[in-house]
Design an enzyme around this catalytic site. Structure first.
Site, PDB file in Angstrom:
ATOM      1  CE  LYS A 188     -28.735   0.077  21.329  1.00  0.00           C
ATOM      2  NZ  LYS A 188     -28.694  -1.228  21.982  1.00  0.00           N
ATOM      3  CE  LYS A 196      -9.393  12.118  23.581  1.00  0.00           C
ATOM      4  NZ  LYS A 196      -8.627  10.986  23.045  1.00  0.00           N
ATOM      5  CG  HIS A 218     -16.782  10.436  72.729  1.00  0.00           C
ATOM      6  ND1 HIS A 218     -16.944  11.514  71.882  1.00  0.00           N
ATOM      7  CD2 HIS A 218     -17.102  10.881  73.964  1.00  0.00           C
ATOM      8  CE1 HIS A 218     -17.333  12.563  72.585  1.00  0.00           C
ATOM      9  NE2 HIS A 218     -17.438  12.207  73.850  1.00  0.00           N
ATOM     10  NE  ARG A 223      -4.580  -6.741  77.429  1.00  0.00           N
ATOM     11  CZ  ARG A 223      -5.408  -6.246  76.501  1.00  0.00           C
ATOM     12  NH1 ARG A 223      -6.686  -6.091  76.803  1.00  0.00           N
ATOM     13  NH2 ARG A 223      -4.975  -5.896  75.319  1.00  0.00           N
TER      14      ARG A 223
END
Length: 509
Positions: A62, A134, A272, A433
């Site tokens: 349209k 634009k 934290h 570890r």
């Protein structure tokens, strides 16, 4: 002055159009917008009158016409452009007010069909918006009803909209159309089954500005993913307390991810982004007390998430200590009355019944993004083996499972000790570890005796097993897979420790 109005969101459009008409602005409109304006006695010209061509293909075509886009894109100071407008009897369009087919609302429906989703992809709207944006030096373009008042005020005071406002509105348009296209791209990419496409376009909507970021000298804002999980801090409802901070949000997210691991009543305290205490129980008060007793020092100023309604007894205990935030499915009226006595404590509810679907996990790095699947791997998915001579007892299994659920959410290298339905030691973010194990063991103290230990990754040597054994740990769960697994197994057997291999690691960096 000529304006084109075509909106799916009709909030404020009648008042806006009425005031435009009073200023002598000629209004062009389409479909439902035209009907709405006419019903309120506002003079409107139909698109078909301008184009000389009817709407076709059930309204799919349209506004895609030179009579519209010529009027939008002409450079008014260009003599050649002016001549072409005259030649083709095209009248410039000075104001465009468009918002788009509700694609997001459409795909949010649980019963949406693919055909329905496709039909709600707007074509003419984005094209008009982009053309007007634009050419914003000459055309004012509005995509958000919140900007109606600014445009009207400038028109009334100055007879035109300022270049500064036009530029700001044009930038907003391109953000809007980019977000719209990003959502369509994500939907179709998911339907097509492409996990990591050649380009990644994502969109988020600003939820709030934050006072500052991780530190007071850093600016920050909080954005929410459209149609993201409702089981999230982004979708939480705040009932009381100060505005959330950057660190609150990070910690709350971590707490929610941990508490989602449990189906029984559970409480998680976070500081934290690491858990300082996790407890489970037969009711939420018992669970919270265990989370509190796990580390009564670190919980001070922490974030607590619970997976059951906060009741009176739990609230009374919470009221005794300083907490930054409490997140739960709900709060009883008595609990709210108790907790809201503290002005600043943040109380939030989250939809725990929402589908906890697997989502893409995104982390920003300088100049890029890392993208991966969310880690939703559970013990039900694991290939469990027991390489030691002794198998865990029933109670050890319960403690192992709790420790394993928690350790996947602790920063690597990570070790978690659990005993009697609660964590008793957490070692987080260490460079080796055994260092993480020593921190967890030291925190546990005497509670390490008879405790279960979980590790997020395999043991590269047997020193962690030895440290655990000397502290009195009786059961260990870890991925296995080290070239020196035999050393750890031998050491566990030496001390009578039951050790479980899961075959999967849970690094968290």
């Amino acid at each position: 002055m000529r304006a084109l109005l075509s909106v799916s969101n009709k909030e404020g459009i009648v008042s806006f159009a009425k005031q435009l008409a009073e200023l002598g602005v000629e209004i062009i409109s389409t479909g439902g917008t035209k009907k709405t304006l006419e019903e309120h006695g506002i003079p409107v010209i139909s698109i078909s009158e301008v184009t000389g061509f009817p709407e076709i293909l059930d309204g799919r075509v349209k506004t895609l016409h030179p009579m519209i886009h010529g009027g939008l894109l002409a450079v008014r100071e260009d003599e050649n452009h002016r001549k072409q407008l005259e030649q083709h009897q095209i009248i410039p369009i000075d104001l465009v007010v468009v918002n788009l087919y509700p694609f997001q609302q459409t795909i949010a429906k649980s019963d949406v069909t693919f055909a329905e989703a496709i039909e709600n992809i707007d074509i003419g709207g984005p094209t008009m918006l982009r053309a007007a944006a634009k050419n914003h030096q000459y055309v004012t373009v509005v995509v958000d009803p919140v900007d109606y008042e600014t445009v009207l005020q400038e028109l009334k005071e100055n007879g035109a909209v300022s270049q500064a406002t036009n530029l700001r509105l044009a930038a907003k348009v391109f953000r809007h159309t980019a977000a719209y296209d990003a959502m369509i791209a994500e939907y179709l990419t998911n339907i097509a089954g492409e996990q990591y496409p050649e380009s990644l376009t994502i969109t988020f909507e600003k939820k709030q500005d934050l006072r500052y970021g991780e530190n007071p000298h850093q600016s920050a804002a909080f954005y929410q993913k459209p149609l993201g999980s409702s089981f999230s801090i982004a979708a939480a409802k705040q009932l009381h307390g100060k505005e959330l901070s950057y660190n609150n949000i990070n910690d709350a997210n971590a707490a929610l991810q941990i508490v989602r691991e449990f189906t029984e009543p559970a409480a998680v305290a976070v500081k934290h982004m690491n858990p300082c205490g996790v407890g489970v129980g037969t009711n939420i008060y018992e669970a919270f007390m265990r989370a509190y007793e796990a580390d009564p020092t670190s919980i001070f100023g922490g974030i607590v998430a619970l997976n059951r309604e906060v009741d009176r007894d739990t609230a009374l205990k919470m009221h005794e200590i300083f907490l930054e935030m409490v997140i739960a499915p709900s709060f009883s009226a008595e609990a709210l009355e108790i907790l809201t006595q503290k002005k600043n404590i943040r109380l939030l509810t989250v939809d725990f019944e929402a589908e906890k679907k697997k989502e893409t996990f995104i982390v920003s790095v300088k100049g890029g993004l890392l993208v991966q699947d969310e880690d939703v791997y559970t013990l039900d998915d694991a290939n469990i083996t027991i390489p030691t001579k002794r198998e865990p007892t029933a109670q050890e299994w319960e403690d192992l499972k709790l420790a394993w659920k928690v350790v996947k959410h602790v920063k690597s290298n990570a070790i978690v000790l659990a005993k009697d339905h609660m964590t008793v030691g957490v070692g987080a973010g260490q460079m080796n570890r055994v260092g993480a194990a020593k921190i967890a063991i030291e925190q546990a103290g005497e509670k390490a005796k008879g405790a279960a230990l979980a590790s997020d990754a395999f043991f590269p040597m047997d020193d962690t097993v030895e440290a655990a054994a000397k502290a009195g740990v009786t059961a260990i769960i870890q991925p296995g897979g080290s070239i020196r697994d035999a050393d750890s197994i031998k050491k566990a057997d030496e001390y009578g420790i039951a050790m479980v291999f899961t075959g999967v690691r849970h690094f968290k960096h």
